[in-house]
Design an enzyme around this catalytic site. Structure first.
Site, PDB file in Angstrom:
ATOM      1  N   ARG A  63       0.817  -1.218   0.000  1.00  0.00           N
ATOM      2  CA  ARG A  63       0.000   0.000   0.000  1.00  0.00           C
ATOM      3  C   ARG A  63       0.848   1.264   0.000  1.00  0.00           C
ATOM      4  O   ARG A  63       0.384   2.332  -0.423  1.00  0.00           O
ATOM      5  CB  ARG A  63      -0.994  -0.014   1.172  1.00  0.00           C
ATOM      6  CG  ARG A  63      -2.161  -0.964   0.955  1.00  0.00           C
ATOM      7  CD  ARG A  63      -3.134  -0.929   2.126  1.00  0.00           C
ATOM      8  NE  ARG A  63      -2.557  -1.412   3.360  1.00  0.00           N
ATOM      9  CZ  ARG A  63      -2.496  -2.691   3.725  1.00  0.00           C
ATOM     10  NH1 ARG A  63      -2.979  -3.620   2.930  1.00  0.00           N
ATOM     11  NH2 ARG A  63      -1.950  -3.049   4.864  1.00  0.00           N
ATOM     12  N   GLU A 100       3.043  -6.532  12.935  1.00  0.00           N
ATOM     13  CA  GLU A 100       1.958  -6.678  13.904  1.00  0.00           C
ATOM     14  C   GLU A 100       1.277  -8.033  13.757  1.00  0.00           C
ATOM     15  O   GLU A 100       0.794  -8.589  14.722  1.00  0.00           O
ATOM     16  CB  GLU A 100       0.941  -5.535  13.716  1.00  0.00           C
ATOM     17  CG  GLU A 100      -0.001  -5.363  14.892  1.00  0.00           C
ATOM     18  CD  GLU A 100      -1.114  -4.364  14.605  1.00  0.00           C
ATOM     19  OE1 GLU A 100      -1.175  -3.809  13.509  1.00  0.00           O
ATOM     20  OE2 GLU A 100      -1.927  -4.171  15.524  1.00  0.00           O
TER      21      GLU A 100
END
Ligand code: AMP
Length: 175
Positions: A63, A100
């Site tokens: 992204r 994460e």
């Protein structure tokens, strides 16, 4: 009148338990699909370069590419991808890191940035900072000068910027 940051924030969609249980995914699709919001988000990231002459804008797979490319064009800079392992065809530097929701390896072409060039690093979101820290190590391995790291979104509770050392960090939207 609401400011740009608040306007953009209002169009981020929270997706619970994606891509794994326990992750609250910040979905930027509603921003990307709206030309005015997309332009605002790019303008805000361009502004983070300040008065600095930027030679290369580095975007992080995937992204980060969306934002880094138009920012690079606007700054009259080149675009450099930091990609997931095995995607870049030429000689690379690579580094492993944890994020994460998993583990990853990222790579950069060895000839992507010249020593001393001014670099702006861009990604969509700063979470734990592992991804950006890895990209920063790759940029420094090429002896470039990292001007700043800029993100559309920062999840401040995860303290990702603590991993980024002395790199100036900018975020358009903070949670
Ligand atoms: P981290 O290395 O933990 O800072 O993770 C940052 C990278 O993972 C960015 O490239 C993001 O696109 C993605 N990411 C991590 N957490 C989230 C989240 N909660 N929502 C959306 N993207 C995320």
């Amino acid at each position: 009148m609401e400011n740009i940051s608040q306007l953009l924030r209002n169009h981020i969609r929270d997706v619970v338990d994606f891509p794994k249980p326990g992750i609250l995914f910040k979905d930027i699709s509603p921003i990307l699909s709206d030309p005015i919001l997309l332009q605002h988000s790019i303008d805000e990231l361009i502004a983070t370069a300040g008065e600095n002459k930027i030679d290369k804008v580095v975007g992080i797979d995937a992204r980060g590419f969306i934002f880094a490319t138009p920012v690079a064009l606007n700054l009259n800079a080149g675009f450099i991808p930091v990609r997931k392992k095995g995607k870049l065809p030429w000689q690379t530097h690579s580094i492993a890191y944890s994020l994460e929701y998993g583990e990853n390896v990222v790579e950069i072409h060895k000839d992507a940035i010249l020593p001393g060039e001014n670099v702006l690093l861009i990604d969509d979101l700063l979470a734990t900072g592992g991804t950006a820290a890895a990209a920063i190590k790759l940029i420094k391995e090429l002896d470039a000068h990292l001007v700043a790291a800029s993100f559309l979104i920062e999840l401040t509770d995860l303290k990702g910027r603590d991993l980024l050392g002395d790199t100036p960090v900018n975020a358009v939207i903070s949670y």
